[in-house]
Design an enzyme around this catalytic site. Structure first.
Site, PDB file in Angstrom:
ATOM      1  N   CYS A   2       0.827  -1.201   0.000  1.00 22.75           N
ATOM      2  CA  CYS A   2       0.000   0.000   0.000  1.00 22.75           C
ATOM      3  C   CYS A   2       0.865   1.256   0.000  1.00 22.75           C
ATOM      4  O   CYS A   2       2.040   1.213   0.302  1.00 22.75           O
ATOM      5  CB  CYS A   2      -0.961   0.051   1.176  1.00 22.75           C
ATOM      6  SG  CYS A   2      -1.914  -1.432   1.419  1.00 22.75           S
ATOM      7  N   ARG A  27       3.837  -0.474  -5.468  1.00 32.52           N
ATOM      8  CA  ARG A  27       3.728  -1.197  -4.202  1.00 32.52           C
ATOM      9  C   ARG A  27       2.569  -2.195  -4.215  1.00 32.52           C
ATOM     10  O   ARG A  27       2.487  -3.060  -3.347  1.00 32.52           O
ATOM     11  CB  ARG A  27       3.549  -0.199  -3.055  1.00 32.52           C
ATOM     12  CG  ARG A  27       4.739   0.716  -2.874  1.00 32.52           C
ATOM     13  CD  ARG A  27       4.464   1.802  -1.851  1.00 32.52           C
ATOM     14  NE  ARG A  27       4.454   1.282  -0.498  1.00 32.52           N
ATOM     15  CZ  ARG A  27       5.518   1.184   0.286  1.00 32.52           C
ATOM     16  NH1 ARG A  27       6.695   1.557  -0.162  1.00 32.52           N
ATOM     17  NH2 ARG A  27       5.418   0.715   1.513  1.00 32.52           N
ATOM     18  N   TRP A  76      -4.330  -2.238  -0.403  1.00 28.99           N
ATOM     19  CA  TRP A  76      -4.272  -3.665  -0.715  1.00 28.99           C
ATOM     20  C   TRP A  76      -5.130  -4.362   0.322  1.00 28.99           C
ATOM     21  O   TRP A  76      -4.854  -4.291   1.514  1.00 28.99           O
ATOM     22  CB  TRP A  76      -2.830  -4.160  -0.658  1.00 28.99           C
ATOM     23  CG  TRP A  76      -2.668  -5.583  -1.086  1.00 28.99           C
ATOM     24  CD1 TRP A  76      -2.535  -6.662  -0.283  1.00 28.99           C
ATOM     25  CD2 TRP A  76      -2.642  -6.072  -2.419  1.00 28.99           C
ATOM     26  NE1 TRP A  76      -2.410  -7.798  -1.032  1.00 28.99           N
ATOM     27  CE2 TRP A  76      -2.473  -7.470  -2.347  1.00 28.99           C
ATOM     28  CE3 TRP A  76      -2.745  -5.466  -3.680  1.00 28.99           C
ATOM     29  CZ2 TRP A  76      -2.396  -8.279  -3.483  1.00 28.99           C
ATOM     30  CZ3 TRP A  76      -2.661  -6.263  -4.796  1.00 28.99           C
ATOM     31  CH2 TRP A  76      -2.491  -7.645  -4.699  1.00 28.99           C
ATOM     32  N   ASN A 102      -1.422   2.330   6.602  1.00 26.93           N
ATOM     33  CA  ASN A 102      -0.721   1.124   6.168  1.00 26.93           C
ATOM     34  C   ASN A 102      -0.433   0.270   7.388  1.00 26.93           C
ATOM     35  O   ASN A 102      -0.076   0.803   8.445  1.00 26.93           O
ATOM     36  CB  ASN A 102       0.614   1.472   5.499  1.00 26.93           C
ATOM     37  CG  ASN A 102       0.451   1.892   4.063  1.00 26.93           C
ATOM     38  OD1 ASN A 102      -0.644   1.902   3.533  1.00 26.93           O
ATOM     39  ND2 ASN A 102       1.552   2.263   3.428  1.00 26.93           N
ATOM     40  N   GLY A 103      -0.561  -1.034   7.250  1.00 27.45           N
ATOM     41  CA  GLY A 103      -0.244  -1.930   8.345  1.00 27.45           C
ATOM     42  C   GLY A 103      -1.443  -2.752   8.773  1.00 27.45           C
ATOM     43  O   GLY A 103      -2.461  -2.808   8.081  1.00 27.45           O
ATOM     44  N   GLU A 495      14.153 -19.121  -9.141  1.00 27.63           N
ATOM     45  CA  GLU A 495      13.907 -17.708  -9.430  1.00 27.63           C
ATOM     46  C   GLU A 495      13.328 -17.537 -10.831  1.00 27.63           C
ATOM     47  O   GLU A 495      12.433 -16.721 -11.043  1.00 27.63           O
ATOM     48  CB  GLU A 495      15.216 -16.911  -9.296  1.00 27.63           C
ATOM     49  CG  GLU A 495      15.108 -15.440  -9.647  1.00 27.63           C
ATOM     50  CD  GLU A 495      14.155 -14.656  -8.756  1.00 27.63           C
ATOM     51  OE1 GLU A 495      13.841 -13.500  -9.116  1.00 27.63           O
ATOM     52  OE2 GLU A 495      13.698 -15.179  -7.725  1.00 27.63           O
ATOM     53  N   LYS A 499       9.751 -15.744 -11.591  1.00 28.08           N
ATOM     54  CA  LYS A 499       9.636 -14.565 -12.464  1.00 28.08           C
ATOM     55  C   LYS A 499       8.562 -14.780 -13.527  1.00 28.08           C
ATOM     56  O   LYS A 499       7.741 -13.909 -13.780  1.00 28.08           O
ATOM     57  CB  LYS A 499      10.973 -14.285 -13.154  1.00 28.08           C
ATOM     58  CG  LYS A 499      11.955 -13.519 -12.359  1.00 28.08           C
ATOM     59  CD  LYS A 499      11.494 -12.089 -12.121  1.00 28.08           C
ATOM     60  CE  LYS A 499      11.961 -11.604 -10.782  1.00 28.08           C
ATOM     61  NZ  LYS A 499      11.425 -12.281  -9.626  1.00 28.08           N
ATOM     62  N   GLU A 502       5.042 -14.886 -12.054  1.00 27.41           N
ATOM     63  CA  GLU A 502       4.641 -13.591 -11.497  1.00 27.41           C
ATOM     64  C   GLU A 502       4.017 -12.669 -12.537  1.00 27.41           C
ATOM     65  O   GLU A 502       3.007 -12.013 -12.261  1.00 27.41           O
ATOM     66  CB  GLU A 502       5.864 -12.869 -10.899  1.00 27.41           C
ATOM     67  CG  GLU A 502       6.238 -13.278  -9.501  1.00 27.41           C
ATOM     68  CD  GLU A 502       7.417 -12.479  -8.983  1.00 27.41           C
ATOM     69  OE1 GLU A 502       7.366 -12.040  -7.830  1.00 27.41           O
ATOM     70  OE2 GLU A 502       8.405 -12.283  -9.733  1.00 27.41           O
ATOM     71  N   HIS A 518      10.923 -39.251  -9.050  1.00 31.03           N
ATOM     72  CA  HIS A 518      10.229 -39.478  -7.789  1.00 31.03           C
ATOM     73  C   HIS A 518       8.829 -38.861  -7.796  1.00 31.03           C
ATOM     74  O   HIS A 518       8.306 -38.513  -6.743  1.00 31.03           O
ATOM     75  CB  HIS A 518      11.060 -38.923  -6.625  1.00 31.03           C
ATOM     76  CG  HIS A 518      12.372 -39.612  -6.455  1.00 31.03           C
ATOM     77  ND1 HIS A 518      12.485 -40.882  -5.941  1.00 31.03           N
ATOM     78  CD2 HIS A 518      13.638 -39.221  -6.784  1.00 31.03           C
ATOM     79  CE1 HIS A 518      13.755 -41.243  -5.935  1.00 31.03           C
ATOM     80  NE2 HIS A 518      14.472 -40.264  -6.457  1.00 31.03           N
ATOM     81  N   LYS A 617       4.770  -4.864  -4.020  1.00 32.04           N
ATOM     82  CA  LYS A 617       6.232  -4.799  -4.029  1.00 32.04           C
ATOM     83  C   LYS A 617       6.805  -5.057  -2.645  1.00 32.04           C
ATOM     84  O   LYS A 617       7.720  -5.852  -2.476  1.00 32.04           O
ATOM     85  CB  LYS A 617       6.677  -3.416  -4.527  1.00 32.04           C
ATOM     86  CG  LYS A 617       8.185  -3.233  -4.583  1.00 32.04           C
ATOM     87  CD  LYS A 617       8.810  -4.123  -5.625  1.00 32.04           C
ATOM     88  CE  LYS A 617      10.290  -3.872  -5.786  1.00 32.04           C
ATOM     89  NZ  LYS A 617      10.917  -4.857  -6.691  1.00 32.04           N
TER      90      LYS A 617
END
Length: 622
Positions: A2, A27, A76, A102-103, A495, A499, A502, A518, A617
């Site tokens: 946020c 963000r 968010w 925020n929080g 990674e 990517k 995402e 396996h 973010k």
């Protein structure tokens, strides 16, 4: 997570708030809103992208009036779905107070019950509405704004950053924070407030960081700062290290593209940073650079006392931890354990004497990582943070800190910050090996020289921007994509898979090649795309054998390999060759084509790679 903006002073408040929110879009958010000081407050909220809010503001006659103060927010959803009633700003029941937040207020349910007993009703599902009503309750009780804010500070549990306006005070913007970032900018006859300096960098670079549990009042020409004991403190402003060019896309279509191309420079800057004992960049022409223990805020003795390493991190930083493990165990012969920060506290961790806990975070504010770090300290461990933001919560909480030199990273999917984390891991491993006497002076010099060749080789890999396009076209319509590798290659493949999922929304998974038989191989069918990473010569034969297994079952195989590793080219639809480097540092080159691949696939599918859906973010809530 946020974004908060606030403004008080001489200026076009509405446009300043909207411009600031635009800077904070990276963000992540699902709704947005602004409140302008008037009697009553003028508020506009919208669900979806910021463009929806801008349309509503433009259509509002009230918003066209001049205003000297306002606050804004990109939300968010955490408590309650994305909707206008849950979007910020939030207004108190008697309309005395409006704020953005925020929080997470952890005890909001208890406080809500208390307020309901006092006659308060609620229109939203949020914890934030509880906070604004609690402020109003104490304000009506105490008849003093600052006293009310300090009373509320004692009641709230959790994390918060607030920007607050009171109907009674038409000249002052108030703010307070705990464990959620906030920064103040000083302009000419104006003050700015934001979660991130980038929100107001177009107007000023003179800043005041807001410390934990502080309350501030801002007016056109004055700033007053109060500590948790309600004592006024004096603080000088500083100049932000960021420049406007760092927060603009320039010639690039997207921030992600810009940040991929910045990697040669920021990796070099991180290497140089680690060479100077005063943590200042050495001269460009310095010969025989040597990495300094002091770059990690540590001494040689501190390194010598390390018997084990525990890495705690999330997302891409977690993947960087796996690379650190591979390099550190190989060079220093010190055992390294990598754990998801979100799981660390709940696994009843056992930390041994001499164990160093390393937390890795781009923002330095990642809530899960911060909580895990605090738990490690509680258990008596020494802690080192590898972060990209000076003065961040994780940096402040740690015994030792190393600052990567990635600069601001705007795209949600990390690229250059991850590459700098890799470089930090290499340097740490090399210094630990040196302190432990596991490598000779000649080996130290040779490996250091090899590291300083990396930025040039990363520069060579930027040519993959176009080379990767045929592979991207082959993969853009896939439903599932598999990444295979062994050892360090597997660490990098994690990674690469992240990517791609995402920003292209394709299901991607990374597997250690040896695990195929396996269970995973049952997923392979005709046409299944498999990307094999081949940079470790001692493991290449086994990895190629595993690729033959999936190819025989109809998989369509792609290779990204170091130039000295031989393959049968007919086994692969596409074969991308990387310049040769030391195998321990190969991850820094392998990741480049994987970043380009995810970027190109995202573009081919018509998505915005900078702002992937559902992602933020900086994840500052658990």
């Amino acid at each position: 997570m946020c974004g908060i903006v606030g403004f008080v002073g001489q200026g076009n408040t509405k446009d300043i708030l909207l411009a600031g929110l635009s800077r904070l879009e990276y963000r992540g958010y699902d709704s947005a809103g602004i409140a302008l000081y008037s009697q009553p407050f003028t508020m506009v909220k919208a669900v979806g992208k910021l463009e929806e809010l801008k349309k509503k503001v433009s259509a509002s006659k009230d918003c066209q009036l001049p205003y000297s103060m306002g606050i804004g927010h990109t939300r968010w959803a955490t408590h309650g779905k994305a909707s206008e009633k849950n979007a910020h700003p939030h207004l108190s029941m008697h309309k005395d107070v409006v704020l953005v937040h925020n929080g997470i207020i952890e005890n909001f349910a208890e406080l809500k019950t208390f307020l309901q007993e006092q006659g308060y009703s609620f229109y939203s599902d949020t914890d934030t509405e509880v906070a604004v009503n609690l402020i109003e309750y104490y304000y009506r009780k105490d008849k003093d704004i600052l006293k009310a804010l300090f009373s509320v500070q004692k009641e709230l549990k959790g994390s918060y950053a607030f920007a607050i306006m009171f109907q009674e005070d038409d000249k002052t913007l108030y703010t307070m924070r705990k464990d959620s970032p906030l920064i103040v900018g000083k302009g000419e006859n104006a003050f700015y407030l934001a979660s991130d300096v980038s929100a107001f960098l177009d107007y000023t670079n003179e800043i005041y960081p807001v410390e934990n549990r502080e309350i501030l009042s801002l007016s056109e020409k004055e700033i007053h700062i109060y500590n948790k004991n309600a004592e006024e403190v004096q603080r000088s402003s500083t100049i932000a290290e960021l420049s406007q060019s760092q927060i603009h896309k320039g010639e690039y279509l997207h921030f992600m593209e810009k940040e991929i191309f910045e990697q040669p420079k920021v990796v070099k800057d991180t290497l140089l940073y680690a060479c100077n004992q005063k943590n200042e960049e050495p001269a460009e022409n310095e010969e025989n650079p040597k990495f300094s223990y002091e770059a990690f805020s540590m001494t040689e003795k501190d390194f010598q006392e390390i018997s084990r390493v525990r890495v705690i991190a999330c997302g891409s930083a977690y993947h960087a931890g796996w690379v650190l493990k591979s390099v550190c165990e190989s060079l220093a012969r010190v055992p390294v354990q990598v754990e998801l920060a979100s799981e660390f506290r709940y696994n009843h961790p056992i930390l041994e004497k001499g164990e160093l806990v390393i937390s890795i975070s781009q923002s330095g504010e990642t809530a899960d990582t911060l909580a895990a770090l605090k738990e490690a300290k509680k258990l008596g461990a020494k802690t080192l943070s590898i972060v990209n933001v000076k003065g961040s919560a994780i940096a402040r909480e740690s015994d030792f800190v190393f600052y990567t030199q990635a600069g601001p990273e705007i795209a949600v999917a990390t690229t250059k910050a991850y590459s700098c984390q890799l470089a930090a891991g290499y340097i740490f491993s090399l210094l630990l090996a040196k302190a432990k006497g596991k490598i000779s002076k000649e080996e130290t010099r040779s490996l250091t020289e090899e590291l300083f060749l990396l930025p040039g080789k990363i520069q060579q890999c930027l040519s993959f921007d176009q080379e990767i396009l045929p592979m991207a076209k082959e993969l853009k319509d896939a439903d599932n994509i598999f990444f295979l590798g062994r050892g360090l290659d597997w660490a990098i493949s994690m990674e690469g898979a992240l990517k791609l999922k995402e920003i292209s929304y394709i299901h991607c998974e990374s597997y250690s090649s040896g695990e195929l038989k396996h269970g995973t191989i049952s997923l392979i069918e005709k046409g299944s795309p498999v990307i094999g990473l081949l940079s470790q010569e001692e493991l290449a034969g086994k990895s190629i054998s595993n690729i033959h297994e999936v190819r025989s079952r109809g998989a369509k195989c792609f290779a990204i390999r170091m130039e000295d590793i031989a393959i049968e080219e007919e086994d692969f639809v596409h074969n991308l060759i990387l310049p040769k480097t030391h195998p321990l540092f190969a991850g820094s080159l392998l990741v480049l084509p994987l970043q380009f691949l995810s970027y190109q696939v995202s573009l081919l599918k018509g998505f915005d790679p900078d702002k992937p859906r559902n992602l933020a973010k900086s994840v500052t809530v658990e």
